[in-house]
Motif scaffolding. Structure first.
Motif, short mmCIF file in Angstrom:
data_model
loop_
_atom_site.label_atom_id
_atom_site.label_comp_id
_atom_site.label_asym_id
_atom_site.label_seq_id
_atom_site.Cartn_x
_atom_site.Cartn_y
_atom_site.Cartn_z
N ASN A 280 -10.78 3.53 9.30
CA ASN A 280 -10.44 4.44 10.38
C ASN A 280 -10.24 5.85 9.86
N GLU A 281 -10.46 6.81 10.74
CA GLU A 281 -10.01 8.17 10.50
C GLU A 281 -8.79 8.34 11.40
N PHE A 282 -7.71 8.77 10.82
CA PHE A 282 -6.46 8.88 11.56
C PHE A 282 -6.32 10.29 12.11
N LYS A 283 -7.30 10.71 12.90
CA LYS A 283 -7.27 12.03 13.52
C LYS A 283 -7.25 11.85 15.02
N LEU B 162 -7.10 -0.86 13.67
CA LEU B 162 -7.06 -0.66 12.22
C LEU B 162 -8.07 -1.61 11.59
N PHE C 249 -0.56 10.89 8.72
CA PHE C 249 -1.17 11.45 9.92
C PHE C 249 -0.09 11.72 10.95
N GLU D 102 2.33 6.71 8.41
CA GLU D 102 1.44 6.10 7.44
C GLU D 102 1.36 4.61 7.76
N LEU E 194 -4.71 1.69 18.66
CA LEU E 194 -5.47 2.08 17.48
C LEU E 194 -5.95 0.82 16.77
N VAL F 144 -4.74 10.88 16.91
CA VAL F 144 -3.96 9.73 17.37
C VAL F 144 -2.92 10.25 18.36
N SER G 293 4.12 0.08 9.02
CA SER G 293 3.98 1.48 9.42
C SER G 293 5.23 2.22 8.96
N SER H 7 -3.24 4.19 4.46
CA SER H 7 -3.78 5.37 5.13
C SER H 7 -3.16 6.62 4.52
#
Length: 188
Positions: A6-9, A19, A101, A80, A17, A11, A35, A98
């Motif tokens: 994934n790109e965590f942009k 994963l 983010f 994270e 989401l 969110v 998390s 990750s």
């Protein structure tokens, strides 16, 4: 250590989401997804909270519903995600991790578009010292102690009242029997 696919942009708060991570040949199943939230409270201080999102996972993906739940949402926090073997303690043996983010709300996205980039550490937000979903506190009264005190104190008071009433009745009975013995002696 491999990372997430994934790109965590972008969110946003309350979104789902998915994963996904690569399978490590040495991975021990079952897996746990953690998390973490880090919130800077001052130039030299920060609060951190880590929560287990799921346990017993035997797959290479997980749908995290209603991000960032079960963590609290803080606009200034960094988040994270890590996947670890269930018996692994600490992030040293993480299968996937990750980068940090941010999670924004829809109104945050509008503010960013109007005002340019937003510094996540502009405002100071302090996490509660004892999250409500943690049963054990560090140096305070936890929920179990409060419940025990709430049950033990009334029971003790009720037993003390019954004991006092029983002693009063017993004493009255003894006095009444002595009075009867005196009357019997005087009449004869």
């Amino acid at each position: 250590m491999t990372g997430f696919q994934n790109e965590f942009k972008g969110v946003t708060r309350g979104s789902d989401l998915l994963l996904r991570w690569d399978v490590n040949a040495t991975a021990s199943y079952p897996l746990v997804v953690y998390s973490r939230l880090i919130n800077q409270t001052s130039e030299s201080g920060a609060n951190s909270l880590e929560i287990n999102i799921t346990t017993g996972l035997n797959a290479t993906s997980f749908l995290w519903k209603c991000v960032p739940y079960p963590l609290p949402y803080l606009a200034t926090a960094l988040y994270e995600v890590e996947v670890r073997p269930q018996n692994q303690v600490g992030s040293k043996g993480a299968i996937a991790s990750s980068s940090y983010f941010t999670v924004s709300s829809e109104s945050d996205e509008e503010d960013k578009n109007e005002n340019g980039l937003m510094n996540p550490f502009n405002e100071t937000t302090i996490l509660p010292s004892r999250p409500t979903n943690q049963p054990v506190s560090q140096g305070g009264v936890n929920n179990n102690t409060a419940i025990a005190a709430g049950l033990v104190v009334p029971v003790f008071v009720i037993l003390a009242i019954f004991g006092f009433v029983w002693l009063q009745r017993r004493q009255k009975k003894i006095i009444e029997e002595k009075r009867k013995q005196r009357e019997d002696l005087c009449i004869d």
